[in-house]
Design a protein around this motif. Sequence first.
Motif, PDB file in Angstrom:
ATOM      1  N   CYS A 102       0.855  -1.190   0.000  1.00  0.00           N
ATOM      2  CA  CYS A 102       0.000   0.000   0.000  1.00  0.00           C
ATOM      3  C   CYS A 102       0.889   1.236   0.000  1.00  0.00           C
ATOM      4  O   CYS A 102       1.929   1.261   0.659  1.00  0.00           O
ATOM      5  N   VAL A 103       0.451   2.262  -0.735  1.00  0.00           N
ATOM      6  CA  VAL A 103       1.168   3.538  -0.764  1.00  0.00           C
ATOM      7  C   VAL A 103       0.500   4.486   0.221  1.00  0.00           C
ATOM      8  O   VAL A 103      -0.728   4.602   0.234  1.00  0.00           O
ATOM      9  N   GLY A 104       1.296   5.160   1.034  1.00  0.00           N
ATOM     10  CA  GLY A 104       0.748   6.147   1.974  1.00  0.00           C
ATOM     11  C   GLY A 104       0.706   7.527   1.338  1.00  0.00           C
ATOM     12  O   GLY A 104       1.553   7.867   0.516  1.00  0.00           O
ATOM     13  N   GLY A 131      -2.640  -1.346  12.796  1.00  0.00           N
ATOM     14  CA  GLY A 131      -3.631  -0.373  12.349  1.00  0.00           C
ATOM     15  C   GLY A 131      -4.094  -0.638  10.930  1.00  0.00           C
ATOM     16  O   GLY A 131      -5.174  -0.211  10.523  1.00  0.00           O
ATOM     17  N   LYS A 132      -3.266  -1.348  10.165  1.00  0.00           N
ATOM     18  CA  LYS A 132      -3.510  -1.505   8.727  1.00  0.00           C
ATOM     19  C   LYS A 132      -3.702  -2.952   8.277  1.00  0.00           C
ATOM     20  O   LYS A 132      -4.487  -3.211   7.363  1.00  0.00           O
ATOM     21  N   GLY A 133      -2.957  -3.885   8.865  1.00  0.00           N
ATOM     22  CA  GLY A 133      -2.892  -5.227   8.282  1.00  0.00           C
ATOM     23  C   GLY A 133      -3.712  -6.282   9.000  1.00  0.00           C
ATOM     24  O   GLY A 133      -3.278  -7.415   9.127  1.00  0.00           O
ATOM     25  N   HIS A 136     -12.514   4.197   6.256  1.00  0.00           N
ATOM     26  CA  HIS A 136     -12.472   3.752   4.852  1.00  0.00           C
ATOM     27  C   HIS A 136     -11.440   4.556   4.082  1.00  0.00           C
ATOM     28  O   HIS A 136     -11.265   5.754   4.320  1.00  0.00           O
ATOM     29  N   GLU A 137     -10.722   3.888   3.174  1.00  0.00           N
ATOM     30  CA  GLU A 137      -9.839   4.563   2.210  1.00  0.00           C
ATOM     31  C   GLU A 137     -10.076   3.899   0.860  1.00  0.00           C
ATOM     32  O   GLU A 137      -9.632   2.771   0.638  1.00  0.00           O
ATOM     33  N   ILE A 138     -10.772   4.590  -0.043  1.00  0.00           N
ATOM     34  CA  ILE A 138     -11.035   4.026  -1.364  1.00  0.00           C
ATOM     35  C   ILE A 138      -9.775   4.183  -2.234  1.00  0.00           C
ATOM     36  O   ILE A 138      -9.138   5.228  -2.217  1.00  0.00           O
ATOM     37  N   GLU A 139      -9.400   3.112  -2.968  1.00  0.00           N
ATOM     38  CA  GLU A 139      -8.136   3.148  -3.704  1.00  0.00           C
ATOM     39  C   GLU A 139      -8.230   2.384  -5.027  1.00  0.00           C
ATOM     40  O   GLU A 139      -8.974   1.406  -5.146  1.00  0.00           O
ATOM     41  N   LEU A 140      -7.452   2.836  -5.991  1.00  0.00           N
ATOM     42  CA  LEU A 140      -7.213   2.061  -7.210  1.00  0.00           C
ATOM     43  C   LEU A 140      -6.168   1.003  -6.880  1.00  0.00           C
ATOM     44  O   LEU A 140      -5.102   1.332  -6.345  1.00  0.00           O
ATOM     45  N   LEU A 174     -10.441  -1.194  -1.041  1.00  0.00           N
ATOM     46  CA  LEU A 174     -10.526  -0.376   0.174  1.00  0.00           C
ATOM     47  C   LEU A 174      -9.362  -0.746   1.093  1.00  0.00           C
ATOM     48  O   LEU A 174      -9.140  -1.929   1.362  1.00  0.00           O
ATOM     49  N   ASP A 175      -8.625   0.275   1.531  1.00  0.00           N
ATOM     50  CA  ASP A 175      -7.592   0.089   2.545  1.00  0.00           C
ATOM     51  C   ASP A 175      -8.248   0.443   3.882  1.00  0.00           C
ATOM     52  O   ASP A 175      -8.191   1.584   4.324  1.00  0.00           O
ATOM     53  N   MET A 176      -8.902  -0.550   4.489  1.00  0.00           N
ATOM     54  CA  MET A 176      -9.599  -0.296   5.764  1.00  0.00           C
ATOM     55  C   MET A 176      -8.555  -0.144   6.875  1.00  0.00           C
ATOM     56  O   MET A 176      -7.557  -0.861   6.922  1.00  0.00           O
ATOM     57  N   PHE A 224       5.725   3.033   1.778  1.00  0.00           N
ATOM     58  CA  PHE A 224       4.893   1.848   1.625  1.00  0.00           C
ATOM     59  C   PHE A 224       4.688   1.143   2.952  1.00  0.00           C
ATOM     60  O   PHE A 224       5.528   1.220   3.849  1.00  0.00           O
ATOM     61  N   PHE A 225       3.549   0.468   3.056  1.00  0.00           N
ATOM     62  CA  PHE A 225       3.334  -0.495   4.127  1.00  0.00           C
ATOM     63  C   PHE A 225       2.657  -1.698   3.499  1.00  0.00           C
ATOM     64  O   PHE A 225       2.356  -1.684   2.296  1.00  0.00           O
ATOM     65  N   THR A 226       2.458  -2.754   4.265  1.00  0.00           N
ATOM     66  CA  THR A 226       1.918  -3.978   3.676  1.00  0.00           C
ATOM     67  C   THR A 226       0.743  -4.508   4.496  1.00  0.00           C
ATOM     68  O   THR A 226       0.541  -4.119   5.652  1.00  0.00           O
TER      69      THR A 226
HETATM   70 MN    MN Z   1      -4.412   3.879   2.037  1.00  0.00          MN
END
Ligand code: MN
Length: 227
Positions: free
Chosen positions: A28-30, A129-131, A77-81, A108-110, A51-53
Motif C-alpha cells: 500500500c502507498v501512503g 492499524g492496517k494489516g 475507509h480509504e477508497i483506492e485504485l 478499500l484500505d480499511m 509503503f506499508f503492507t
Molecule cells: Mn491507504
Amino acid sequence: MEFAVPLPQIPTVPVIGGAAFPVRRIFCVGRNYAAHAREMGHDPDREPPFFFTKPADAILLTGNPMPYPPKTADLHHEIELVVAIGTEGADIPVEAAQSHVYGYAVGLDMTRRDLQGEAKKLGRPWDMGKGFDFSAPIAPIHRASETGPIDRGAIWLDVGGKRRQTGDISDLIWSVPETIAYLSGLVTLMPGDLIYSGTPDGVAAVVRGDTLHGHVDGLTDLEVTIR
Ligand code: MN
C-alpha cells in the motif's frame, strides 16, 4: 510431502473474463493524494513515496460482509485504485512499468485509525492499524490489456448512499508507473502482488450496518457492508 500444519490457501481475486488472480503480497502507498496528505496533517510536497503492507489473506471479496474488527472504535475507509502485478521485475524503469501491470481493481484500505494514530505517536509500526483480518476489500480485476493504462478518471466512495470521498486518478502524486518503479527498487515485484495506490481525501469512520460503495471509472464497483 507431508506438512506440519494444514497448507494455507492462496487467496484469489476473480478476473473479469479470465482465471482467478492469486494474491502473493499486498503493498500500500501512503499519502498519495495531496488533499488527503493535508487532511492527515502533512505537507504533500513530493517526498518519496512510502509503503506499508497487509497480509495476502486480508483480502475480502466484494459482496461479502466485513466483520467490524476488534480493538478499535475508529474504523476508517480509504477508497483506492488497486494495481495487480503480472510479471516479475526489480529496478523497473518508469517507461517499462506499464508492461508489468496485469490489471486493475477497486479496493478499500480499511484502517483502524485509532491504532494507527497511537503507533505514529509512539514511533511504532503501523501493522496492527492496517494489516488486520479482512482489511483489504477488493472488487474483480480488469485486465490492463482491455482497460489500457488507467491514469485518469473519477474515484469515489459512498457510505449509505452519501458521497464521502471523491477524487481523480490523475491527482495521484506518484502515478502508477512511478509507484511501480520506486517500489521495485525496494523489493523484487512478483506476479500476484497487489499495490493499493493511495486514497483521496474524505476518509472517515464507518459503523456496523454501513454499506460502502466504491467506484473507479472503467472498473467494476466494490460493495461491502460492515457487520
Ligand atoms: Mn491507504
